[in-house]
Design a protein around this motif. Structure first.
Motif, PDB file in Angstrom:
ATOM      1  N   PRO A  33      -0.130   0.533  -2.190  1.00 17.07           N
ATOM      2  CA  PRO A  33      -0.225   0.347  -3.633  1.00 17.07           C
ATOM      3  C   PRO A  33      -0.957  -0.939  -3.999  1.00 17.07           C
ATOM      4  O   PRO A  33      -1.506  -1.060  -5.083  1.00 17.07           O
ATOM      5  N   VAL A  34      -1.011  -1.879  -3.067  1.00 16.90           N
ATOM      6  CA  VAL A  34      -1.724  -3.138  -3.328  1.00 16.90           C
ATOM      7  C   VAL A  34      -3.208  -2.864  -3.549  1.00 16.90           C
ATOM      8  O   VAL A  34      -3.832  -3.452  -4.427  1.00 16.90           O
ATOM      9  N   LEU A  35      -3.781  -1.951  -2.767  1.00 20.86           N
ATOM     10  CA  LEU A  35      -5.202  -1.630  -2.934  1.00 20.86           C
ATOM     11  C   LEU A  35      -5.473  -0.992  -4.290  1.00 20.86           C
ATOM     12  O   LEU A  35      -6.501  -1.276  -4.913  1.00 20.86           O
ATOM     13  N   ASN A  36      -4.567  -0.145  -4.743  1.00 19.92           N
ATOM     14  CA  ASN A  36      -4.739   0.447  -6.068  1.00 19.92           C
ATOM     15  C   ASN A  36      -4.680  -0.637  -7.142  1.00 19.92           C
ATOM     16  O   ASN A  36      -5.453  -0.626  -8.103  1.00 19.92           O
ATOM     17  N   HIS A  37      -3.780  -1.590  -6.951  1.00 20.55           N
ATOM     18  CA  HIS A  37      -3.640  -2.694  -7.888  1.00 20.55           C
ATOM     19  C   HIS A  37      -4.898  -3.575  -7.878  1.00 20.55           C
ATOM     20  O   HIS A  37      -5.387  -3.994  -8.936  1.00 20.55           O
ATOM     21  N   ILE A  38      -5.432  -3.840  -6.707  1.00 21.68           N
ATOM     22  CA  ILE A  38      -6.649  -4.651  -6.583  1.00 21.68           C
ATOM     23  C   ILE A  38      -7.822  -3.975  -7.276  1.00 21.68           C
ATOM     24  O   ILE A  38      -8.596  -4.619  -7.988  1.00 21.68           O
ATOM     25  N   THR A  39      -7.957  -2.673  -7.089  1.00 18.31           N
ATOM     26  CA  THR A  39      -9.029  -1.930  -7.746  1.00 18.31           C
ATOM     27  C   THR A  39      -8.889  -1.993  -9.257  1.00 18.31           C
ATOM     28  O   THR A  39      -9.874  -2.196  -9.978  1.00 18.31           O
ATOM     29  N   LEU A  40      -7.671  -1.851  -9.741  1.00 18.09           N
ATOM     30  CA  LEU A  40      -7.422  -1.926 -11.182  1.00 18.09           C
ATOM     31  C   LEU A  40      -7.765  -3.314 -11.734  1.00 18.09           C
ATOM     32  O   LEU A  40      -8.361  -3.435 -12.804  1.00 18.09           O
ATOM     33  N   ALA A  73     -13.802  -8.034  -2.674  1.00 19.18           N
ATOM     34  CA  ALA A  73     -13.930  -8.497  -1.285  1.00 19.18           C
ATOM     35  C   ALA A  73     -12.544  -8.640  -0.649  1.00 19.18           C
ATOM     36  O   ALA A  73     -12.343  -8.277   0.511  1.00 19.18           O
ATOM     37  N   GLY A  74     -11.587  -9.134  -1.422  1.00 20.21           N
ATOM     38  CA  GLY A  74     -10.207  -9.216  -0.925  1.00 20.21           C
ATOM     39  C   GLY A  74      -9.624  -7.839  -0.673  1.00 20.21           C
ATOM     40  O   GLY A  74      -8.870  -7.636   0.282  1.00 20.21           O
ATOM     41  N   GLY A  75      -9.965  -6.873  -1.526  1.00 17.75           N
ATOM     42  CA  GLY A  75      -9.512  -5.495  -1.327  1.00 17.75           C
ATOM     43  C   GLY A  75     -10.071  -4.898  -0.054  1.00 17.75           C
ATOM     44  O   GLY A  75      -9.371  -4.181   0.666  1.00 17.75           O
ATOM     45  N   GLU A  76     -11.318  -5.214   0.246  1.00 19.85           N
ATOM     46  CA  GLU A  76     -11.903  -4.700   1.478  1.00 19.85           C
ATOM     47  C   GLU A  76     -11.216  -5.305   2.700  1.00 19.85           C
ATOM     48  O   GLU A  76     -10.941  -4.609   3.683  1.00 19.85           O
ATOM     49  N   GLN A  77     -10.898  -6.585   2.641  1.00 23.77           N
ATOM     50  CA  GLN A  77     -10.177  -7.211   3.755  1.00 23.77           C
ATOM     51  C   GLN A  77      -8.811  -6.555   3.947  1.00 23.77           C
ATOM     52  O   GLN A  77      -8.388  -6.291   5.070  1.00 23.77           O
ATOM     53  N   ALA A 130      -7.964  -3.493   3.036  1.00 24.33           N
ATOM     54  CA  ALA A 130      -8.170  -2.130   3.542  1.00 24.33           C
ATOM     55  C   ALA A 130      -8.478  -2.142   5.028  1.00 24.33           C
ATOM     56  O   ALA A 130      -8.000  -1.282   5.777  1.00 24.33           O
ATOM     57  N   SER A 131      -9.248  -3.120   5.461  1.00 25.08           N
ATOM     58  CA  SER A 131      -9.570  -3.230   6.885  1.00 25.08           C
ATOM     59  C   SER A 131      -8.313  -3.457   7.712  1.00 25.08           C
ATOM     60  O   SER A 131      -8.125  -2.827   8.761  1.00 25.08           O
ATOM     61  N   LYS A 132      -7.433  -4.322   7.238  1.00 25.79           N
ATOM     62  CA  LYS A 132      -6.178  -4.584   7.949  1.00 25.79           C
ATOM     63  C   LYS A 132      -5.275  -3.362   7.933  1.00 25.79           C
ATOM     64  O   LYS A 132      -4.652  -3.026   8.935  1.00 25.79           O
ATOM     65  N   THR A 133      -5.202  -2.688   6.783  1.00 26.10           N
ATOM     66  CA  THR A 133      -4.341  -1.507   6.669  1.00 26.10           C
ATOM     67  C   THR A 133      -4.845  -0.371   7.559  1.00 26.10           C
ATOM     68  O   THR A 133      -4.061   0.313   8.201  1.00 26.10           O
ATOM     69  N   ALA A 134      -6.164  -0.183   7.602  1.00 28.84           N
ATOM     70  CA  ALA A 134      -6.734   0.888   8.432  1.00 28.84           C
ATOM     71  C   ALA A 134      -6.541   0.599   9.911  1.00 28.84           C
ATOM     72  O   ALA A 134      -6.456   1.531  10.723  1.00 28.84           O
TER      73      ALA A 134
END
Length: 142
Positions: free
Chosen positions: A49-56, A107-111, A113-117
């Motif tokens: 849910p953090v990634l969804n929040h970051i995108t928002l 850029a923080g969201g990509e970092q 996502a990389s850790k989550t993946a």
């Protein structure tokens, strides 16, 4: 040197603020739409849910660019006296700062996502239908 005299100042008009802010906002949206097509993608088997929040947050910052452009230009037009260049320049700088902030958030969201993946999962299947996160780094994601 410049041929401007001491009594002359930079001629910044309200429409400059509107065009500058709108162009920045459109460019920021374009780079994100283009990023969905050509950016790095991460398959996430765990909900984030953090990634969804970051995108928002990033999209809200871009909406703030458009809002700054409209409100800044509108305020300058509505003022009874002529607009002062420092106010208009401040509006343009605010729009630029919002785009930079949106790019940094992405850029923080990509970092993230990389850790989550990269996180291992216990079973051979995902918790849910895998989500694909497309990185949309902007020009200011250094």
């Amino acid at each position: 040197m410049s041929s401007m005299k001491a009594h002359q100042h930079m001629d910044v008009r309200p429409w400059h603020v509107f065009v500058f802010g709108s162009a920045l906002g459109m460019a920021a949206l374009y780079e994100r739409v283009q990023g969905y097509r050509s950016g790095r993608q991460y398959v996430l088997c765990h909900q984030s849910p953090v990634l969804n929040h970051i995108t928002l947050i990033a999209l809200s910052l871009i909406a703030g660019v458009f809002l700054t452009a409209v409100v800044g230009a509108g305020t300058a037009i509505v003022m009874s006296r002529p607009s002062r260049p420092p106010f208009l320049i401040a509006c343009m700088l605010a729009a630029l700062a919002l785009v930079v902030a949106a790019d940094r958030v992405d850029a923080g969201g990509e970092q993230r996502a990389s850790k989550t993946a990269a996180e291992p999962f216990k079973e051979n299947t995902c918790d849910y239908t895998p989500q694909v996160y497309s990185a949309t780094p902007g020009w200011f994601s250094w």
